[in-house]
Design an enzyme around this catalytic site. Structure first.
Site, PDB file in Angstrom:
ATOM      1  N   ASP A  96      -5.847  30.643 -13.198  1.00  0.00           N
ATOM      2  CA  ASP A  96      -4.700  30.176 -13.929  1.00  0.00           C
ATOM      3  C   ASP A  96      -3.229  30.756 -13.267  1.00  0.00           C
ATOM      4  O   ASP A  96      -2.501  30.778 -14.039  1.00  0.00           O
ATOM      5  CB  ASP A  96      -5.059  31.010 -15.292  1.00  0.00           C
ATOM      6  CG  ASP A  96      -4.976  32.449 -14.944  1.00  0.00           C
ATOM      7  OD1 ASP A  96      -4.764  33.073 -13.872  1.00  0.00           O
ATOM      8  OD2 ASP A  96      -5.647  33.284 -16.025  1.00  0.00           O
ATOM      9  N   GLU A 118     -13.540  29.097 -12.271  1.00  0.00           N
ATOM     10  CA  GLU A 118     -12.956  29.896 -13.415  1.00  0.00           C
ATOM     11  C   GLU A 118     -12.314  29.075 -14.522  1.00  0.00           C
ATOM     12  O   GLU A 118     -11.282  29.478 -14.970  1.00  0.00           O
ATOM     13  CB  GLU A 118     -12.251  31.056 -13.010  1.00  0.00           C
ATOM     14  CG  GLU A 118     -12.061  32.320 -14.017  1.00  0.00           C
ATOM     15  CD  GLU A 118     -11.008  33.222 -13.647  1.00  0.00           C
ATOM     16  OE1 GLU A 118      -9.952  33.112 -13.797  1.00  0.00           O
ATOM     17  OE2 GLU A 118     -11.448  34.419 -13.038  1.00  0.00           O
ATOM     18  N   ARG A 204       3.217  39.626 -16.086  1.00  0.00           N
ATOM     19  CA  ARG A 204       4.673  39.265 -16.394  1.00  0.00           C
ATOM     20  C   ARG A 204       4.980  39.575 -17.906  1.00  0.00           C
ATOM     21  O   ARG A 204       6.191  39.911 -18.317  1.00  0.00           O
ATOM     22  CB  ARG A 204       4.625  37.896 -16.218  1.00  0.00           C
ATOM     23  CG  ARG A 204       5.714  37.506 -15.257  1.00  0.00           C
ATOM     24  CD  ARG A 204       5.451  35.920 -14.943  1.00  0.00           C
ATOM     25  NE  ARG A 204       5.651  35.716 -13.565  1.00  0.00           N
ATOM     26  CZ  ARG A 204       6.664  35.459 -12.936  1.00  0.00           C
ATOM     27  NH1 ARG A 204       7.929  35.486 -13.515  1.00  0.00           N
ATOM     28  NH2 ARG A 204       6.900  35.411 -11.547  1.00  0.00           N
TER      29      ARG A 204
HETATM   30  C1  UD1 Z   1       0.994  36.464 -10.172  1.00  0.00           C
HETATM   31  C2  UD1 Z   1       0.170  35.287 -11.147  1.00  0.00           C
HETATM   32  C3  UD1 Z   1      -0.507  36.232 -12.139  1.00  0.00           C
HETATM   33  C4  UD1 Z   1      -1.519  37.226 -11.377  1.00  0.00           C
HETATM   34  C5  UD1 Z   1      -0.777  37.762 -10.192  1.00  0.00           C
HETATM   35  C6  UD1 Z   1      -1.860  38.474  -9.383  1.00  0.00           C
HETATM   36  C7  UD1 Z   1       1.521  33.384 -11.941  1.00  0.00           C
HETATM   37  C8  UD1 Z   1       2.488  32.714 -12.906  1.00  0.00           C
HETATM   38  N1  UD1 Z   1       1.156  34.706 -12.230  1.00  0.00           N
HETATM   39  O1  UD1 Z   1       1.816  37.144 -11.071  1.00  0.00           O
HETATM   40  O2  UD1 Z   1      -1.327  35.471 -12.756  1.00  0.00           O
HETATM   41  O3  UD1 Z   1      -2.256  37.901 -11.956  1.00  0.00           O
HETATM   42  O4  UD1 Z   1       0.102  36.979  -9.354  1.00  0.00           O
HETATM   43  O5  UD1 Z   1      -1.085  39.415  -8.554  1.00  0.00           O
HETATM   44  O6  UD1 Z   1       1.087  32.706 -10.897  1.00  0.00           O
HETATM   45  N2  UD1 Z   1       5.476  40.086  -3.880  1.00  0.00           N
HETATM   46  C9  UD1 Z   1       5.745  40.459  -2.828  1.00  0.00           C
HETATM   47  N3  UD1 Z   1       4.435  40.331  -1.667  1.00  0.00           N
HETATM   48  C10 UD1 Z   1       3.255  39.818  -2.202  1.00  0.00           C
HETATM   49  C11 UD1 Z   1       3.259  39.385  -3.604  1.00  0.00           C
HETATM   50  C12 UD1 Z   1       4.088  39.456  -4.631  1.00  0.00           C
HETATM   51  O7  UD1 Z   1       6.639  40.994  -2.417  1.00  0.00           O
HETATM   52  O8  UD1 Z   1       2.252  39.925  -1.401  1.00  0.00           O
HETATM   53  C13 UD1 Z   1       6.536  40.125  -4.933  1.00  0.00           C
HETATM   54  C14 UD1 Z   1       7.629  39.108  -4.785  1.00  0.00           C
HETATM   55  O9  UD1 Z   1       8.845  39.671  -5.011  1.00  0.00           O
HETATM   56  C15 UD1 Z   1       7.265  37.868  -5.711  1.00  0.00           C
HETATM   57  C16 UD1 Z   1       7.064  38.992  -6.988  1.00  0.00           C
HETATM   58  O10 UD1 Z   1       6.192  40.004  -6.332  1.00  0.00           O
HETATM   59  O11 UD1 Z   1       8.422  37.134  -5.944  1.00  0.00           O
HETATM   60  C17 UD1 Z   1       6.415  38.421  -7.935  1.00  0.00           C
HETATM   61  O12 UD1 Z   1       5.153  37.718  -7.537  1.00  0.00           O
HETATM   62  P1  UD1 Z   1       4.466  36.483  -8.357  1.00  0.00           P
HETATM   63  O13 UD1 Z   1       3.316  35.778  -7.638  1.00  0.00           O
HETATM   64  O14 UD1 Z   1       5.475  35.442  -8.932  1.00  0.00           O
HETATM   65  O15 UD1 Z   1       3.954  37.415  -9.416  1.00  0.00           O
HETATM   66  P2  UD1 Z   1       3.303  37.094 -11.275  1.00  0.00           P
HETATM   67  O16 UD1 Z   1       3.629  35.714 -11.817  1.00  0.00           O
HETATM   68  O17 UD1 Z   1       3.653  38.341 -11.866  1.00  0.00           O
END
Ligand code: UD1
Ligand code: UDP
Length: 372
Positions: A96, A118, A204
């Site tokens: 999702d 899933e 989030r």
């Molecule tokens: C996303 C998923 C959420 C999942 C989560 C798992 C969506 C809308 N949300 O969360 O369903 O539970 O991933 O972890 O797709 N970042 C890094 N390195 C990484 C990963 C993230 O630096 O390896 C930082 C970056 O600044 C990035 C921020 O984390 O912009 C947020 O990442 P993002 O994938 O947008 O997170 P969520 O949307 O909260």
């Protein structure tokens, strides 16, 4: 040979698709290609290491503090170009996340059938989890095949008018993944004489009050010096800004960098209790027989609540403190949550997913539903 592209971008998708990659590799006449959108970078590598999987292609879409619309705008055209270049016969997505829906849409635009691992999880609340409830519903509008983990998830899809024949109940591939990883990974260094409590929190929709939730966890930690709280913190800077000021000063709290999945599985196995807002940790806890407190108001994984493996704490800090403090003071209540029958799977979900895809490609019989 038929070409199946397994596409994912975040840590939970990678963990839950890894067993499917293994199972598809074992299918004759299928050439599987692993495509990362790169929605996550470090956390994706950490998820795949224990499985020895390296993506064949990476769209590298992550940016610091990425926004949902901008990420969507990067993934859809890049994924469509890559799927065309690869000449994919079938695309498999998971769960999702934004990657899930964006890749499904790209495949749909390219005229390539999509299978959804899933599928069918529903909280029936478009704000929680946000935007995942929308992502999973939008994805299931586009799919050729739905692979729900449980009979309850299948029921949700039937209610939305999806055809029964194209819905195969597989069990949850997180079960396969954590069973694989927990026999290979060891926990991070932990004190011998303390009860271990594993914590994750990153969602989030919890961000606006994550600092208050972290404060509630700090109160729990202060009230329970006999416990040692281990919290590998998500790389999202907004999460880190909320969590570090509240929890870092405490002696019985270890804030760690995200753990590679083998180490995380080791930590979960060693824990007396898990506290989380994650989906995957709910399923892993139930699989390993570890009680889980869920920091959400609703869960799309009600099966764990029904068997007594999970407790929903909500997101009100006072309520969260009271529930966790109560459990840590009541060994009998914790024991009653331990080693419940696993409602999420039998460890063979990935095989059913792979056979389902092979069936759609005319290469195998339709698999029998799990718990039919
Ligand atoms: C996303 C998923 C959420 C999942 C989560 C798992 C969506 C809308 N949300 O969360 O369903 O539970 O991933 O972890 O797709 N970042 C890094 N390195 C990484 C990963 C993230 O630096 O390896 C930082 C970056 O600044 C990035 C921020 O984390 O912009 C947020 O990442 P993002 O994938 O947008 O997170 P969520 O949307 O909260
Ligand atoms: N996880 C991990 N390392 C960590 C934190 C979590 O490997 O430092 C695993 C966890 O065990 C679970 C999965 O990541 O299997 C869940 O991913 P996440 O919490 O990022 O997403 P969600 O499940 O909420 O979608």
């Amino acid at each position: 040979m038929k070409k199946v592209v397994l596409a994912f971008g975040t840590r939970p998708e990678a963990i839950k698709m890894a067993p499917v990659i293994f199972a598809l590799r074992a299918q004759p006449e299928i050439n599987s290609v692993v495509l990362s959108t790169g929605q996550h970078q470090q956390q994706l590598e950490d998820a795949l290491r224990v499985f020895g999987i390296v993506p064949d292609a990476d769209l590298k879409t992550m940016t610091d503090r990425q926004t949902l619309p901008a990420l969507m705008g990067r993934i859809v055209p890049a994924a469509a170009d890559k799927l065309r270049e690869l000449q994919a016969d079938y695309v498999l997505v998971h769960g999702d996340t934004l990657t899930t829906f964006a890749v499904s849409l790209a495949a749909f635009f390219e005229g390539i059938p999509v299978g959804h691992v899933e599928a069918g999880l529903r909280s029936f609340n478009m704000r929680e989890p946000f935007p995942e409830e929308a992502n999973r519903k939008l994805t299931d509008v586009l799919t050729d095949l739905d692979l729900p983990p449980t009979p309850g998830a299948k029921k949700n899809l039937l209610h939305e008018g999806k055809a029964a024949e194209r819905i195969i109940v597989t069990g949850q591939t997180e079960v396969d993944a954590v069973l694989y990883a927990s026999t290979r990974g060891t926990p991070p260094p932990l004190p011998e004489n303390k009860r271990i409590v594993g914590v994750t929190m990153h969602r989030r929709e919890n961000l606006p009050f994550m600092r208050e939730l972290a404060h509630a966890l700090a109160r729990v930690a202060k009230a329970h010096p006999e416990c040692y709280f281990v919290y590998p913190v998500h790389l999202n800077p907004a999460v880190r800004e909320a969590v570090y000021p509240e929890l870092e000063p405490l002696e019985n709290v270890a804030l760690l960098e995200p753990l590679e999945f083998g180490t995380m599985a080791g930590l979960m196995r060693r824990s007396a209790l898990l506290i989380t807002d994650s989906g995957g940790v709910q399923e892993s806890g139930a699989t390993l027989g570890i009680p889980v407190v869920v920091l959400r108001n609703v869960t799309e994984r009600p099966e764990g609540l029904a068997v007594g493996a999970l407790k929903l704490a909500g997101t009100d800090p006072e309520q969260v403190f009271t529930l966790i403090d109560g459990l840590l003071c009541d060994e009998a209540a914790l024991a009653a949550m331990r080693n419940r029958p696993n409602p999420y799977g039998d460890g063979k979900a990935a095989q059913r997913c792979a056979q389902g895809v092979a069936w759609r490609l005319g290469l195998a019989e339709r698999p029998v539903d799990w718990q039919d």
